[in-house]
Motif scaffolding. Structure first.
Motif, mmCIF file in Angstrom:
data_model
loop_
_atom_site.group_PDB
_atom_site.id
_atom_site.type_symbol
_atom_site.label_atom_id
_atom_site.label_comp_id
_atom_site.label_asym_id
_atom_site.label_seq_id
_atom_site.Cartn_x
_atom_site.Cartn_y
_atom_site.Cartn_z
ATOM 1 N N GLN A 35 1.142 -1.142 0.133
ATOM 2 C CA GLN A 35 0.007 0.616 -0.075
ATOM 3 C C GLN A 35 0.604 1.388 -0.059
ATOM 4 N N ALA A 36 1.656 1.008 0.732
ATOM 5 C CA ALA A 36 3.457 1.963 0.657
ATOM 6 C C ALA A 36 3.624 2.796 -0.404
ATOM 7 N N ILE A 37 3.908 1.655 -1.313
ATOM 8 C CA ILE A 37 4.131 1.708 -2.455
ATOM 9 C C ILE A 37 3.357 2.393 -3.463
ATOM 10 N N TYR A 38 2.734 1.810 -3.426
ATOM 11 C CA TYR A 38 1.540 2.306 -4.257
ATOM 12 C C TYR A 38 0.519 3.803 -4.041
ATOM 13 N N GLY A 39 1.124 3.968 -3.029
ATOM 14 C CA GLY A 39 0.762 5.473 -2.574
ATOM 15 C C GLY A 39 2.496 6.753 -3.014
ATOM 16 N N PHE A 40 3.402 6.273 -2.982
ATOM 17 C CA PHE A 40 4.887 6.286 -3.058
ATOM 18 C C PHE A 40 4.669 7.034 -4.708
ATOM 19 N N SER A 41 3.605 5.229 -5.389
ATOM 20 C CA SER A 41 4.023 5.864 -6.947
ATOM 21 C C SER A 41 3.507 6.816 -7.499
ATOM 22 N N LEU A 42 2.089 6.770 -7.104
ATOM 23 C CA LEU A 42 0.844 8.269 -6.741
ATOM 24 C C LEU A 42 1.649 8.980 -6.777
ATOM 25 N N LEU A 43 1.870 9.485 -6.067
ATOM 26 C CA LEU A 43 3.025 11.057 -5.931
ATOM 27 C C LEU A 43 3.710 10.653 -6.217
ATOM 28 N N GLY A 44 4.830 10.142 -6.291
ATOM 29 C CA GLY A 44 5.719 10.287 -7.946
ATOM 30 C C GLY A 44 5.848 10.805 -8.229
ATOM 31 N N THR A 45 4.239 9.991 -9.837
ATOM 32 C CA THR A 45 4.082 10.511 -11.368
ATOM 33 C C THR A 45 3.461 12.099 -10.558
ATOM 34 N N LEU A 46 2.584 12.578 -10.160
ATOM 35 C CA LEU A 46 2.484 12.864 -9.724
ATOM 36 C C LEU A 46 3.234 14.098 -9.366
ATOM 37 N N PHE A 47 4.435 14.151 -9.302
ATOM 38 C CA PHE A 47 5.199 15.238 -9.227
ATOM 39 C C PHE A 47 5.732 15.381 -10.978
ATOM 40 N N ILE A 48 5.858 14.254 -11.257
ATOM 41 C CA ILE A 48 6.624 14.175 -12.758
ATOM 42 C C ILE A 48 5.446 14.901 -13.535
ATOM 43 N N ASP A 49 4.212 14.569 -13.474
ATOM 44 C CA ASP A 49 3.246 14.674 -14.463
ATOM 45 C C ASP A 49 2.919 16.720 -14.044
ATOM 46 N N LEU A 50 3.266 17.205 -13.375
ATOM 47 C CA LEU A 50 2.871 18.538 -13.093
ATOM 48 C C LEU A 50 4.496 18.891 -13.541
ATOM 49 N N LEU A 51 5.819 18.932 -13.278
ATOM 50 C CA LEU A 51 6.705 19.235 -14.167
ATOM 51 C C LEU A 51 6.802 19.060 -15.743
ATOM 52 N N LYS A 52 5.543 18.196 -16.596
ATOM 53 C CA LYS A 52 6.057 17.870 -17.720
ATOM 54 C C LYS A 52 5.206 18.930 -17.966
ATOM 55 N N MET A 53 4.140 18.891 -17.466
ATOM 56 C CA MET A 53 3.023 19.741 -17.575
ATOM 57 C C MET A 53 3.757 21.674 -18.299
ATOM 58 N N VAL A 54 4.504 21.867 -17.234
ATOM 59 C CA VAL A 54 4.982 23.151 -17.990
ATOM 60 C C VAL A 54 5.959 22.987 -18.635
ATOM 61 N N LEU A 55 6.349 22.059 -18.702
ATOM 62 C CA LEU A 55 7.873 21.337 -19.962
ATOM 63 C C LEU A 55 7.595 22.330 -21.389
ATOM 64 N N VAL A 56 6.623 21.588 -22.155
ATOM 65 C CA VAL A 56 6.029 22.269 -23.037
ATOM 66 C C VAL A 56 6.475 24.141 -23.524
ATOM 67 N N ALA A 276 11.436 15.853 -17.939
ATOM 68 C CA ALA A 276 10.882 16.238 -16.717
ATOM 69 C C ALA A 276 11.830 17.165 -15.685
ATOM 70 N N THR A 277 12.950 17.134 -16.238
ATOM 71 C CA THR A 277 13.806 18.185 -14.983
ATOM 72 C C THR A 277 14.253 19.449 -15.280
ATOM 73 N N LEU A 278 14.123 19.537 -16.629
ATOM 74 C CA LEU A 278 14.268 20.741 -17.335
ATOM 75 C C LEU A 278 14.312 21.784 -16.844
ATOM 76 N N PRO A 279 12.323 22.065 -16.215
ATOM 77 C CA PRO A 279 12.400 23.371 -15.660
ATOM 78 C C PRO A 279 12.885 23.402 -14.297
ATOM 79 N N VAL A 280 13.265 22.512 -14.037
ATOM 80 C CA VAL A 280 14.161 22.893 -12.641
ATOM 81 C C VAL A 280 15.685 23.300 -12.706
ATOM 82 N N THR A 281 15.701 22.450 -14.325
ATOM 83 C CA THR A 281 17.572 22.833 -14.334
ATOM 84 C C THR A 281 17.370 24.104 -14.870
ATOM 85 N N LEU A 282 16.864 24.298 -15.806
ATOM 86 C CA LEU A 282 16.628 26.061 -16.135
ATOM 87 C C LEU A 282 16.364 27.310 -15.099
#
Ligand code: ASP
Length: 409
Positions: A35-56, A276-282
């Motif tokens: 269950q914990a891994i499931y929760g973490f995978s949701l949280l991790g994906t959410l973070f990556i999704d947010l970065l990808k949202m601003v990427l383009v 996905a890291t690009l927004p942070v790199t800039l």
């Protein structure tokens, strides 16, 4: 007491590693851990999704504005030249290091491909000849911009934005409003990145915990020597070669560089994606390392898909590893071919997780190695992708500092 975001991210990474290792100890099949891994995978994906949202929108505005602000033609020319020169030089160094380490330590000698029979049996490698690869790479450069934007095709967006930037320079005063609009768009995107970064400590913790909990220890130990050679050599490139290069050109000390770049390096490590890291790199390059937006906006997004030191090093070492497994000795000329195709493969790999695995097939085939061997590398790839993506992103940041110095800004 206020803890800086930098320290929060570092702490998040440490907690993530600790949790991941404990989960692996307890066993990933235990219901609570599951269950914990499931929760973490949701949280991790959410973070990556947010970065990808601003990427383009970020890549698009940052390149167009970056190029448009290099008003003088001679300056634009010099930035191009130094950027490409740096990319080729740093990747060549990485490849030389990867090949030397693999020649010296000979990982895979004594093991044989038969040991991995099951892995390679169910795997059919996609045939990709050098010529086909070249054609599809060139073809992918010029794409309908709306399609490229919708599909987040970073390389094609970079190319279109470059053209637009040049047109804005040439048009000058006439397009002042459009340039201003894009400039403000870029500022807005960076503001969003600032907000998303508040989630970075949690996102990075979740991604690392999930990664470490789900590694297969048996497989890792049978490939331990190769894994160790790749990780140590990649870190050597990232912590010795690149900082030395930076210091030689700019006199910026490694401490100062790593302090300013830590957010991006940890994000790259946890997400395994330069894009996905690009927004942070800039953000790191402009706000902490003080590279001018006109240089950073050009070098960093281009570097995120083209300049991949970690990937180049990995692919060169992996080709020799597979040759050892297959009992094939690669002579000097064949190793030169590996150098060349590795560079093209790293340039062509998009900045997404395990992209290097796809272009690896081309490197293997260029010297007649069995492409099916990629199946052996795949299960350990998620782990190795962490360090190589981190060094890929580091190369882009160092590139922007070096280019800024060389152009005389
Ligand atoms: N994951 C790497 C990156 O995004 C690419 C690769 O697979 O080597 O930079």
């Amino acid at each position: 007491m206020r803890v800086s975001l930098n320290s929060q991210i570092f702490l998040g990474a440490l907690i993530g590693v600790g949790l991941g290792l404990s989960f692996a100890q307890i066993g990933v099949e235990t219901p609570a851990v599951k269950q914990a891994i499931y929760g973490f995978s949701l949280l991790g994906t959410l973070f990556i999704d947010l970065l990808k949202m601003v990427l383009v929108p970020l890549v698009f505005t940052s390149i167009a504005v970056g190029v448009a602000n290099l008003r003088l033609h001679s300056q634009l020319h010099r930035v191009w030249l130094f950027t490409l020169g740096f990319f080729v030089l740093s990747m060549a160094l990485a490849i030389a290091l990867g090949l030397s380490a693999a020649n010296l330590f000979e990982p895979g000698k004594g093991l044989s491909l038969d040991l991995f029979h099951n892995a390679s049996q169910n795997f059919t490698a996609k045939q990709m000849s050098f010529a086909e690869f070249g054609a599809s790479f060139l073809h992918g450069l010029f794409v309908n911009p709306f399609k490229a934007l919708a599909e987040a095709n970073v390389l094609a967006i970079v190319v279109f934005a470059l053209f637009l930037g040049v047109a804005l320079v040439v048009g000058g005063e006439r397009y002042r409003n459009i340039l201003q609009l894009m400039q403000e768009g870029l500022e807005l995107m960076l503001r969003l990145v600032g907000w998303i970064m508040h989630l970075a400590p949690l996102g990075i913790m979740a991604l690392l915990a999930q990664l470490l909990a789900t590694q297969n220890p048996e497989l890792l130990s049978s490939l331990a020597k190769f894994v160790a050679v790749v990780i140590v050599t990649t870190l050597l490139h990232g912590f010795v070669v690149l900082p030395l290069l930076l210091f030689a050109v700019t006199r910026i000390s490694p401490q100062r560089f790593f302090r300013g770049s830590r957010e991006a390096l940890l994000t790259a490590f946890a997400t395994s994606s330069s894009s996905a890291t690009l927004p942070v790199t800039l953000r790191c390059v402009e706000q902490h390392l003080h590279v001018k937006p006109s240089i950073a906006g050009f070098v960093v997004p281009l570097g995120a898909t083209v300049n991949m030191d970690g990937t180049a090093l990995y692919e060169a070492a992996a080709a020799l590893f597979v040759a050892n497994l297959a009992g094939i000795e690669l002579d000097f000329t064949q190793q030169l071919i590996v150098c060349f195709t590795t560079m093209i493969a790293a340039i062509g790999a998009p900045g997404i997780p395990s992209a290097g695995m796809v272009t690896m097939v081309m490197v293997l085939q260029s010297v007649g190695l069995p492409a099916e061997a990629v199946a052996i590398l795949l299960p350990i790839d998620r782990l190795l992708d962490t360090v190589r993506t981190m060094v890929n992103v580091e190369g882009d940041m160092i590139g922007s500092l070096v280019v800024q110095e060389m152009v005389g800004e």
